[in-house]
Scaffold this active site. Sequence first.
Site, PDB file in Angstrom:
ATOM      1  N   VAL A 125      34.676 -98.674 -10.943  1.00  0.00           N
ATOM      2  CA  VAL A 125      33.270 -98.338 -11.206  1.00  0.00           C
ATOM      3  C   VAL A 125      33.088 -98.229 -12.720  1.00  0.00           C
ATOM      4  O   VAL A 125      33.814 -97.478 -13.383  1.00  0.00           O
ATOM      5  CB  VAL A 125      32.863 -97.016 -10.513  1.00  0.00           C
ATOM      6  CG1 VAL A 125      31.419 -96.657 -10.865  1.00  0.00           C
ATOM      7  CG2 VAL A 125      33.022 -97.121  -8.993  1.00  0.00           C
TER       8      VAL A 125
ATOM      9  N   ASN B 209      41.096 -94.027 -14.930  1.00  0.00           N
ATOM     10  CA  ASN B 209      41.458 -95.434 -14.893  1.00  0.00           C
ATOM     11  C   ASN B 209      40.572 -96.186 -15.876  1.00  0.00           C
ATOM     12  O   ASN B 209      39.359 -95.985 -15.904  1.00  0.00           O
ATOM     13  CB  ASN B 209      41.258 -95.995 -13.486  1.00  0.00           C
ATOM     14  CG  ASN B 209      42.178 -95.335 -12.481  1.00  0.00           C
ATOM     15  OD1 ASN B 209      43.300 -94.955 -12.810  1.00  0.00           O
ATOM     16  ND2 ASN B 209      41.692 -95.158 -11.255  1.00  0.00           N
TER      17      ASN B 209
ATOM     18  N   ARG C 168      32.240 -85.188  -4.939  1.00  0.00           N
ATOM     19  CA  ARG C 168      33.440 -85.584  -4.196  1.00  0.00           C
ATOM     20  C   ARG C 168      33.535 -87.104  -4.096  1.00  0.00           C
ATOM     21  O   ARG C 168      32.518 -87.789  -3.893  1.00  0.00           O
ATOM     22  CB  ARG C 168      33.425 -84.971  -2.795  1.00  0.00           C
ATOM     23  CG  ARG C 168      33.501 -83.466  -2.826  1.00  0.00           C
ATOM     24  CD  ARG C 168      33.763 -82.831  -1.476  1.00  0.00           C
ATOM     25  NE  ARG C 168      33.476 -81.408  -1.582  1.00  0.00           N
ATOM     26  CZ  ARG C 168      34.254 -80.520  -2.197  1.00  0.00           C
ATOM     27  NH1 ARG C 168      35.388 -80.899  -2.733  1.00  0.00           N
ATOM     28  NH2 ARG C 168      33.895 -79.243  -2.271  1.00  0.00           N
TER      29      ARG C 168
ATOM     30  N   HIS D 273      34.827 -91.939 -15.557  1.00  0.00           N
ATOM     31  CA  HIS D 273      34.961 -90.793 -14.643  1.00  0.00           C
ATOM     32  C   HIS D 273      36.382 -90.278 -14.658  1.00  0.00           C
ATOM     33  O   HIS D 273      37.335 -91.055 -14.778  1.00  0.00           O
ATOM     34  CB  HIS D 273      34.559 -91.169 -13.214  1.00  0.00           C
ATOM     35  CG  HIS D 273      35.156 -92.446 -12.718  1.00  0.00           C
ATOM     36  ND1 HIS D 273      34.697 -93.686 -13.113  1.00  0.00           N
ATOM     37  CD2 HIS D 273      36.196 -92.682 -11.887  1.00  0.00           C
ATOM     38  CE1 HIS D 273      35.417 -94.631 -12.531  1.00  0.00           C
ATOM     39  NE2 HIS D 273      36.353 -94.049 -11.791  1.00  0.00           N
TER      40      HIS D 273
ATOM     41  N   ILE E   4      34.137 -90.596  -2.464  1.00  0.00           N
ATOM     42  CA  ILE E   4      33.765 -91.069  -1.122  1.00  0.00           C
ATOM     43  C   ILE E   4      35.003 -91.452  -0.299  1.00  0.00           C
ATOM     44  O   ILE E   4      34.941 -91.469   0.935  1.00  0.00           O
ATOM     45  CB  ILE E   4      32.785 -92.265  -1.239  1.00  0.00           C
ATOM     46  CG1 ILE E   4      31.966 -92.427   0.018  1.00  0.00           C
ATOM     47  CG2 ILE E   4      33.524 -93.550  -1.599  1.00  0.00           C
ATOM     48  CD1 ILE E   4      30.804 -93.394  -0.131  1.00  0.00           C
TER      49      ILE E   4
HETATM   50  P1  DGP Z   1      38.141 -95.953 -10.107  1.00  0.00           P
HETATM   51  O1  DGP Z   1      38.995 -96.846  -9.284  1.00  0.00           O
HETATM   52  O2  DGP Z   1      38.955 -95.103 -11.069  1.00  0.00           O
HETATM   53  O3  DGP Z   1      37.027 -96.689 -10.811  1.00  0.00           O
HETATM   54  O4  DGP Z   1      37.467 -94.924  -9.096  1.00  0.00           O
HETATM   55  C1  DGP Z   1      36.226 -95.089  -8.534  1.00  0.00           C
HETATM   56  C2  DGP Z   1      36.118 -94.110  -7.423  1.00  0.00           C
HETATM   57  O5  DGP Z   1      34.756 -94.032  -7.032  1.00  0.00           O
HETATM   58  C3  DGP Z   1      36.905 -94.441  -6.170  1.00  0.00           C
HETATM   59  O6  DGP Z   1      37.937 -93.479  -5.975  1.00  0.00           O
HETATM   60  C4  DGP Z   1      35.903 -94.409  -5.040  1.00  0.00           C
HETATM   61  C5  DGP Z   1      34.709 -93.735  -5.666  1.00  0.00           C
HETATM   62  N1  DGP Z   1      33.428 -94.205  -5.168  1.00  0.00           N
HETATM   63  C6  DGP Z   1      33.035 -95.510  -5.074  1.00  0.00           C
HETATM   64  N2  DGP Z   1      31.769 -95.560  -4.589  1.00  0.00           N
HETATM   65  C7  DGP Z   1      31.372 -94.276  -4.401  1.00  0.00           C
HETATM   66  C8  DGP Z   1      30.161 -93.690  -3.932  1.00  0.00           C
HETATM   67  O7  DGP Z   1      29.185 -94.361  -3.597  1.00  0.00           O
HETATM   68  N3  DGP Z   1      30.118 -92.330  -3.853  1.00  0.00           N
HETATM   69  C9  DGP Z   1      31.196 -91.551  -4.231  1.00  0.00           C
HETATM   70  N4  DGP Z   1      31.048 -90.222  -4.102  1.00  0.00           N
HETATM   71  N5  DGP Z   1      32.338 -92.071  -4.688  1.00  0.00           N
HETATM   72  C10 DGP Z   1      32.429 -93.415  -4.775  1.00  0.00           C
END
Ligand code: DGP
Length: 124
Positions: A106, A97, A40, A110, A42
Amino acid sequence: MTANARGLEDAVADCLFCKIVAGDIPSDQVYEDDAVVAFRDIAPQAPVHVLVVPRRHVSSLDGLRDDPDLAGRLLTAAAHVARAEGVHRSGYRVAVNHGRHGAQSVGHVHLHVLGGRQLEGELG
Ligand code: DGP
């Protein structure tokens, strides 16, 4: 070790999603297989917001050009996740993205699986 291999090792060591895949950072995991892990988001932007990532470090969608099998595995895993989350009938969105203009934050490729409410039509 080649400079390329060293660069990849550094990227993996610094990569948030590699740490989640390895279990070094906790996540709410909803799916896994030999190639893919899903957990999921965050900061969910919909009632269902799951991230589908490859186990191996690939920094962005561009890096999947030479691995159509893994690209397919990610997409089919997204469909499994949607079904497991119960949104396969109501509908859902899968989004990737890429890079700066794509607002990728990130650096480990993904797929976002979003659903559980009516999503808006605009993507950009
Ligand atoms: P993007 O902007 O497409 O690179 O999406 C990265 C997503 O990653 C963003 O929706 C928030 C999520 N995210 C960032 N840090 C963490 C984390 O530590 N744990 C989880 N589960 N999601 C994270």
